[in-house]
Every structure is written in C-alpha cells, then in structure tokens.
Design a protein around this motif. Structure first.
Motif, mmCIF file in Angstrom:
data_model
loop_
_atom_site.group_PDB
_atom_site.id
_atom_site.type_symbol
_atom_site.label_atom_id
_atom_site.label_comp_id
_atom_site.label_asym_id
_atom_site.label_seq_id
_atom_site.Cartn_x
_atom_site.Cartn_y
_atom_site.Cartn_z
ATOM 1 N N UNK A 62 1.063 -1.226 0.144
ATOM 2 C CA UNK A 62 -0.100 0.195 0.076
ATOM 3 C C UNK A 62 0.836 1.376 0.058
ATOM 4 N N UNK A 63 2.005 1.107 0.440
ATOM 5 C CA UNK A 63 3.066 2.203 0.232
ATOM 6 C C UNK A 63 3.908 1.974 -0.820
ATOM 7 N N UNK A 64 3.451 1.037 -1.774
ATOM 8 C CA UNK A 64 4.337 0.975 -3.281
ATOM 9 C C UNK A 64 5.723 0.317 -2.748
ATOM 10 N N UNK A 65 5.606 -0.549 -1.630
ATOM 11 C CA UNK A 65 6.970 -1.377 -1.183
ATOM 12 C C UNK A 65 7.066 -2.639 -1.896
ATOM 13 N N UNK A 66 8.094 -3.386 -1.491
ATOM 14 C CA UNK A 66 8.670 -4.598 -2.197
ATOM 15 C C UNK A 66 7.914 -5.770 -1.691
ATOM 16 N N UNK A 67 6.781 -5.807 -1.064
ATOM 17 C CA UNK A 67 5.925 -6.953 -0.511
ATOM 18 C C UNK A 67 5.625 -7.832 -2.136
ATOM 19 N N UNK A 68 5.120 -7.398 -2.846
ATOM 20 C CA UNK A 68 4.617 -8.273 -3.839
ATOM 21 C C UNK A 68 5.877 -8.941 -4.681
ATOM 22 N N UNK A 69 6.920 -8.248 -4.945
ATOM 23 C CA UNK A 69 8.242 -8.654 -5.348
ATOM 24 C C UNK A 69 8.738 -9.851 -4.465
ATOM 25 N N UNK A 70 8.636 -9.666 -3.538
ATOM 26 C CA UNK A 70 9.183 -10.706 -2.408
ATOM 27 C C UNK A 70 8.584 -11.845 -2.504
ATOM 28 N N UNK A 71 6.919 -11.849 -2.475
ATOM 29 C CA UNK A 71 6.212 -12.995 -2.604
ATOM 30 C C UNK A 71 6.609 -13.599 -3.941
ATOM 31 N N UNK A 72 6.882 -12.979 -5.180
ATOM 32 C CA UNK A 72 6.970 -13.651 -6.423
ATOM 33 C C UNK A 72 8.478 -14.433 -6.323
ATOM 34 N N UNK A 73 9.377 -13.836 -5.413
ATOM 35 C CA UNK A 73 10.625 -14.430 -5.502
ATOM 36 C C UNK A 73 10.448 -15.594 -4.625
ATOM 37 N N UNK A 74 9.859 -15.676 -3.794
ATOM 38 C CA UNK A 74 9.446 -16.882 -2.612
ATOM 39 C C UNK A 74 8.741 -17.982 -3.783
ATOM 40 N N UNK A 75 7.720 -17.431 -4.284
ATOM 41 C CA UNK A 75 6.993 -18.502 -5.173
ATOM 42 C C UNK A 75 7.753 -19.093 -6.392
ATOM 43 N N UNK A 76 8.731 -18.549 -6.760
ATOM 44 C CA UNK A 76 9.776 -18.983 -7.870
ATOM 45 C C UNK A 76 10.690 -19.922 -7.165
ATOM 46 N N UNK A 77 11.224 -19.549 -6.108
ATOM 47 C CA UNK A 77 12.170 -20.402 -5.297
ATOM 48 C C UNK A 77 11.166 -21.535 -4.855
ATOM 49 N N UNK A 78 9.888 -21.509 -4.498
ATOM 50 C CA UNK A 78 9.207 -22.676 -4.193
ATOM 51 C C UNK A 78 9.173 -23.712 -5.328
ATOM 52 N N UNK A 79 8.952 -23.185 -6.480
ATOM 53 C CA UNK A 79 8.714 -23.983 -7.634
ATOM 54 C C UNK A 79 10.012 -24.409 -7.998
ATOM 55 N N UNK A 80 10.974 -23.899 -7.791
ATOM 56 C CA UNK A 80 12.596 -24.533 -8.159
ATOM 57 C C UNK A 80 12.707 -25.723 -7.309
ATOM 58 N N UNK A 81 12.378 -25.380 -5.858
ATOM 59 C CA UNK A 81 12.443 -26.476 -4.990
ATOM 60 C C UNK A 81 11.692 -27.725 -5.321
ATOM 61 N N UNK A 82 10.446 -27.385 -5.440
ATOM 62 C CA UNK A 82 9.437 -28.606 -5.564
ATOM 63 C C UNK A 82 9.508 -29.184 -6.957
ATOM 64 N N UNK A 83 9.931 -28.418 -7.984
ATOM 65 C CA UNK A 83 9.716 -28.986 -9.358
ATOM 66 C C UNK A 83 8.200 -28.560 -9.927
ATOM 67 N N UNK A 84 8.189 -28.457 -11.202
ATOM 68 C CA UNK A 84 6.949 -28.164 -11.739
ATOM 69 C C UNK A 84 5.655 -29.022 -11.800
ATOM 70 N N UNK A 85 5.951 -30.238 -11.116
ATOM 71 C CA UNK A 85 4.602 -31.090 -10.911
ATOM 72 C C UNK A 85 4.584 -32.278 -12.025
ATOM 73 N N UNK A 86 3.684 -33.006 -12.093
ATOM 74 C CA UNK A 86 3.362 -34.110 -13.058
ATOM 75 C C UNK A 86 2.941 -33.397 -14.328
ATOM 76 N N UNK A 87 2.137 -32.133 -14.358
ATOM 77 C CA UNK A 87 1.544 -31.654 -15.516
ATOM 78 C C UNK A 87 2.353 -30.365 -15.747
#
Length: 174
Positions: free
Chosen positions: A98-123
C-alpha cells in the motif's frame, strides 16, 4: 499436489509474462516501449529502451516457461532475478504494497524459489520431456543465481540521480 503446482505456475507465470508485455507494448494497459524506458529511467536505471526490452523479454520468456513448466529452474532463476530488481527499486518505500513497497516482488521471488525446490509437478513439459526432477546442483545454482543476478543488474545499471532529479523529487515530496 500437482494441481496446486499447476495453479501456482499458471498464475505467477502468466502474470509475470503479462507484466513484461506491459513493459514493451501498449497491450494489457502498458505504455509502450517508450513508456517502459521512461519508467526505468525514473527508477534510476541506465539504458532506457534496451533495459526495458531486456526486462520485458525476460519477464515474458520466464513467465511463459514457468506457466508451461519448461526448464523450470532456469525460468525461475530469470524470474527471481527480475523480481529482485523490482524489490530493490521499491526497497526504500518499505515492505508493504500500500506504500508501493517490495511486498509483492518478495512474494513472487518466494513463489519462484518454491517452484524451483518442488519442481513443476506432473502436469508440466519438464515431466513430459523427462527433465524433472532436476539435479540438486541445478536447483541450488538457480536459487542462488536468480537473486544474485538481480542484485548485480541493479548495481551495474544504477544511475545516480542528477541534481535536477533530486530537486524535483524533493519538491514532489513536499
């Protein structure tokens, strides 16, 4: 689990690709390449047009590859890199969006890190092409190289504000 990974890949990947489209065109509410270049100049980057093209292409490519589950660690590495850069731009405004902070980029970095760690899945195309699971060294290199490349990009392309820009920024803050 596979359905959850598919949803995560599709939502984050397609949103990232759409954000890249905005950087380089008038589609999806973008301001065209000139507008993307001006945004990077305002954010303190050198290069203008080339910076906008490279960032937009990185976001489009990484986003589409993530959505498809293709070369997932490499796509996530690129996505973490561009979102780390976005986080550095917003860092001085604090965490919250809400103050144009870095919350959203941080969430995306975490999501992409999670996908790297888990792999993309069967589909995913990685699974269809028998690329998944990726070797641990590839996963670890992607996790490290993504954010580090973003920090290096910011350091190399940072352009110190001119006296005129500092004056305008101070006037706008008043």
């Amino acid at each position: 689990m596979d359905a959850g990974l598919l949803v995560l890949r599709l939502v984050t990947g397609l949103l990232l690709a759409g954000h890249g489209v905005q950087k380089v065109s008038f589609r999806l509410g973008g301001n065209g390449l000139a507008g993307g270049a001006e945004e990077f100049r305002r954010d303190g980057f050198r290069g203008g047009r080339i910076t906008a093209v490279v960032a937009g292409a990185s976001q489009i490519g990484a986003g589409l590859f993530l959505a498809a589950g293709l070369l997932t660690p490499l796509a996530a590495m690129a996505a973490m890199g561009v979102m780390t850069v976005a986080g550095t731009v917003k860092r001085h405004k604090g965490l919250w969006v809400q103050n144009d902070g870095y919350e959203y980029p941080a969430v995306l970095v975490a999501a992409f890190a999670a996908l790297t760690l888990t792999g993309p899945g069967r589909w995913s195309l990685d699974r269809a092409l028998d690329l998944d699971p990726w070797p641990l060294w590839v996963v670890l290199c992607a996790l490290l190289a993504g954010p580090v490349s973003g920090l290096l990009t910011r350091a190399v392309l940072h352009r110190p504000a001119t006296d005129t820009e500092r004056k305008h920024s101070a006037q706008a803050a008043e």
